[in-house]
Design an enzyme around this catalytic site. Structure first.
Site, PDB file in Angstrom:
ATOM      1  N   TYR A  42     -83.984  44.488  -8.011  1.00 45.66           N
ATOM      2  CA  TYR A  42     -82.847  44.306  -7.092  1.00 45.66           C
ATOM      3  C   TYR A  42     -83.141  43.184  -6.094  1.00 45.66           C
ATOM      4  O   TYR A  42     -82.257  42.408  -5.730  1.00 45.66           O
ATOM      5  CB  TYR A  42     -82.545  45.617  -6.364  1.00 45.66           C
ATOM      6  CG  TYR A  42     -81.499  45.474  -5.282  1.00 45.66           C
ATOM      7  CD1 TYR A  42     -80.205  45.033  -5.571  1.00 45.66           C
ATOM      8  CD2 TYR A  42     -81.801  45.776  -3.954  1.00 45.66           C
ATOM      9  CE1 TYR A  42     -79.248  44.896  -4.564  1.00 45.66           C
ATOM     10  CE2 TYR A  42     -80.853  45.646  -2.951  1.00 45.66           C
ATOM     11  CZ  TYR A  42     -79.579  45.204  -3.267  1.00 45.66           C
ATOM     12  OH  TYR A  42     -78.637  45.069  -2.278  1.00 45.66           O
ATOM     13  N   ARG A  70     -78.645  35.593  -5.849  1.00 44.34           N
ATOM     14  CA  ARG A  70     -77.287  35.651  -5.277  1.00 44.34           C
ATOM     15  C   ARG A  70     -77.215  34.835  -4.003  1.00 44.34           C
ATOM     16  O   ARG A  70     -76.320  33.996  -3.841  1.00 44.34           O
ATOM     17  CB  ARG A  70     -76.906  37.109  -5.006  1.00 44.34           C
ATOM     18  CG  ARG A  70     -75.584  37.241  -4.250  1.00 44.34           C
ATOM     19  CD  ARG A  70     -75.086  38.677  -4.176  1.00 44.34           C
ATOM     20  NE  ARG A  70     -76.009  39.628  -3.573  1.00 44.34           N
ATOM     21  CZ  ARG A  70     -75.741  40.910  -3.398  1.00 44.34           C
ATOM     22  NH1 ARG A  70     -74.565  41.407  -3.766  1.00 44.34           N
ATOM     23  NH2 ARG A  70     -76.623  41.728  -2.848  1.00 44.34           N
ATOM     24  N   ARG A 111     -69.530  45.441   4.518  1.00 52.85           N
ATOM     25  CA  ARG A 111     -69.333  46.875   4.253  1.00 52.85           C
ATOM     26  C   ARG A 111     -67.962  47.167   3.673  1.00 52.85           C
ATOM     27  O   ARG A 111     -67.774  48.143   2.951  1.00 52.85           O
ATOM     28  CB  ARG A 111     -69.545  47.682   5.534  1.00 52.85           C
ATOM     29  CG  ARG A 111     -70.938  47.574   6.103  1.00 52.85           C
ATOM     30  CD  ARG A 111     -71.984  48.079   5.128  1.00 52.85           C
ATOM     31  NE  ARG A 111     -73.342  47.922   5.659  1.00 52.85           N
ATOM     32  CZ  ARG A 111     -74.427  48.207   4.952  1.00 52.85           C
ATOM     33  NH1 ARG A 111     -74.333  48.627   3.698  1.00 52.85           N
ATOM     34  NH2 ARG A 111     -75.619  48.052   5.483  1.00 52.85           N
ATOM     35  N   GLU A 130     -74.362  56.849  -4.469  1.00 51.89           N
ATOM     36  CA  GLU A 130     -73.644  55.759  -3.792  1.00 51.89           C
ATOM     37  C   GLU A 130     -72.163  55.922  -4.128  1.00 51.89           C
ATOM     38  O   GLU A 130     -71.809  56.277  -5.252  1.00 51.89           O
ATOM     39  CB  GLU A 130     -74.164  54.399  -4.267  1.00 51.89           C
ATOM     40  CG  GLU A 130     -73.480  53.220  -3.581  1.00 51.89           C
ATOM     41  CD  GLU A 130     -74.171  51.891  -3.882  1.00 51.89           C
ATOM     42  OE1 GLU A 130     -75.400  51.791  -3.649  1.00 51.89           O
ATOM     43  OE2 GLU A 130     -73.487  50.970  -4.364  1.00 51.89           O
TER      44      GLU A 130
HETATM   45  C1  3EB Z   1     -76.821  49.465   0.992  1.00 50.60           C
HETATM   46  O1  3EB Z   1     -75.985  49.844   1.813  1.00 50.60           O
HETATM   47  C2  3EB Z   1     -76.810  50.166  -0.335  1.00 50.60           C
HETATM   48  O2  3EB Z   1     -76.352  44.398  -2.966  1.00 50.60           O
HETATM   49  O3  3EB Z   1     -74.221  44.076  -3.264  1.00 50.60           O
HETATM   50  C3  3EB Z   1     -74.404  48.673  -1.349  1.00 50.60           C
HETATM   51  C4  3EB Z   1     -73.362  47.770  -1.566  1.00 50.60           C
HETATM   52  C5  3EB Z   1     -75.694  48.300  -1.663  1.00 50.60           C
HETATM   53  C6  3EB Z   1     -73.625  46.498  -2.097  1.00 50.60           C
HETATM   54  C7  3EB Z   1     -75.181  44.785  -2.912  1.00 50.60           C
HETATM   55  C8  3EB Z   1     -75.939  47.032  -2.183  1.00 50.60           C
HETATM   56  C9  3EB Z   1     -74.919  46.139  -2.405  1.00 50.60           C
HETATM   57  O4  3EB Z   1     -77.657  48.584   1.242  1.00 50.60           O
HETATM   58  C10 3EB Z   1     -76.829  49.243  -1.478  1.00 50.60           C
END
Ligand code: 3EB
Length: 352
Positions: free
Chosen positions: A163, A170, A236, A346
């Site tokens: 990841y 990215r 978010r 999630e």
């Molecule tokens: C977090 O809140 C959990 O890497 O695009 C959530 C939403 C998460 C998007 C991303 C990762 C991503 O960090 C993981």
């Protein structure tokens, strides 16, 4: 049993349709009503083994087993506006005047390690470079929502969790295209699949989305270095204004949301508590969206949800917690790994 989930918004809507049970990997007979002609912008099929609905709209196949119900779910984005389609290398797209759906699938085996960049990092960078080139060419500069899926997301290679490799590629692509990495970033999710290629599908638009952050959480783009050399590039949530003055709709995309407060994982090993914390985070994001967009009036109960479950054995506990807060809400449960190895669940959502 709910068999079809709809989120109606004008001029963008999504439906999640069950794919009828069939022999593994074969097309059902008779074919299900998955109309990928006409008003379909694009489609993502979530299943343990590949299925390809017929039709001209772009589609992504995501290797995430369905945990409750049919063998597969097809998530189909639609709009009533006139559409045009195209292909640019491995990227296929379809667009109205306002919104573009694109899908790209890359095989990591096509990349060799070089200059310290791992194959996955290069694949991620290549996928986002292709996306940004398309958006520039089509005059749809803004990413609204991106869904990212990669194999073995918590596995480690070249001394770094996969990841975290993805995050480097990215972010490099954002920077190389001159895009800011802390402003106007899309809502997103990043999940681990049970195999297969790097799959990215996305919605982009002509107008910038209104980003929403969660007051309970550090913005992901400001995560400290302990979570990897480069921060993840997403907001978010994002509110997207679509349509003309007469029938304007604000569509809300809530990113993948987990049991993180501040920047730390809470409730390690306690899946019920992680689910409750995740729902509290989603409620906080919705509150924040309602403050930023006066009159939007989003409610938890109005969203269409996808829930990613790391361990299938946790499904009953997760579902019980969700049913308490969202009785009867349309929810898809998929098996996927979450991007921190201590996160067990999630949840993402859209409302329109
Ligand atoms: C977090 O809140 C959990 O890497 O695009 C959530 C939403 C998460 C998007 C991303 C990762 C991503 O960090 C993981």
């Amino acid at each position: 049993n709910v068999v079809e989930h709809h989120l109606a918004a004008v001029p963008l809507s999504v439906a999640c349709l069950p794919w009828p049970d069939t022999e593994q990997g074969t097309a059902p007979n008779p074919a299900p009503v998955l109309d990928l002609q006409g008003s379909a912008l694009g489609c993502a099929v979530f299943a343990a083994s590949p299925l390809a609905p017929p039709g001209e709209a772009p589609q992504s196949f995501v290797s995430t087993p369905v945990l409750d119900g049919p063998q597969a779910w097809a998530e189909i984005w639609r709009t009533a506006e006139p559409l045009r389609s195209g292909r640019q290398g491995p990227l296929t797209w379809r667009a109205s005047a306002d919104v573009l759906f694109g899908a790209i699938t890359l095989n990591e085996a096509d990349f060799v390690p070089r200059d310290g960049a791992t194959p996955l990092q290069q694949a991620a960078e290549a996928a986002y470079q292709a996306i940004f080139a398309l958006l520039a060419a089509e005059g749809m500069p803004y990413l609204l929502r991106v869904w990212n899926y990669l194999d073995d997301i918590n596995g480690e290679s070249f001394g770094l969790e996969r990841y975290r490799q993805f995050n480097i590629g990215r972010q490099d692509a954002f920077l190389a295209s001159g895009r800011p990495i802390t402003q106007n970033v899309p809502a997103a999710c990043a999940l681990g699949t049970i195999g297969g290629d790097l799959v990215v599908f996305f919605l982009a638009g002509r107008a910038a989305p209104i980003p929403v952050e969660n007051p309970r959480q550090v913005s992901a783009y400001h995560y400290p270095r302990e979570y990897g050399p480069r921060s993840p590039t997403f907001s978010r949530a994002a509110v997207v204004r679509l349509g003309g003055d007469g029938e304007r709709r604000d569509v809300l995309f809530i990113s993948g949301t987990a049991s993180i407060v501040g920047h730390r994982t809470l409730h390690v090993g306690d899946v019920a508590a992680q689910t409750r914390e995740t729902l509290a985070n989603i409620a906080a994001v919705i509150d924040q969206a309602n403050q930023i967009v006066p009159g939007a009036g989003y409610r938890l109960a109005d969203c269409l949800y996808k829930v990613y479950v790391r361990h299938p054995a946790d499904l009953a506990v997760i579902r019980a917690e969700i049913d308490r807060v969202l009785p009867g809400a349309p929810i898809l449960y998929l098996q996927a790994d979450v991007c921190r190895s201590d996160l067990l669940v999630e949840i993402e959502a859209s409302a329109g």
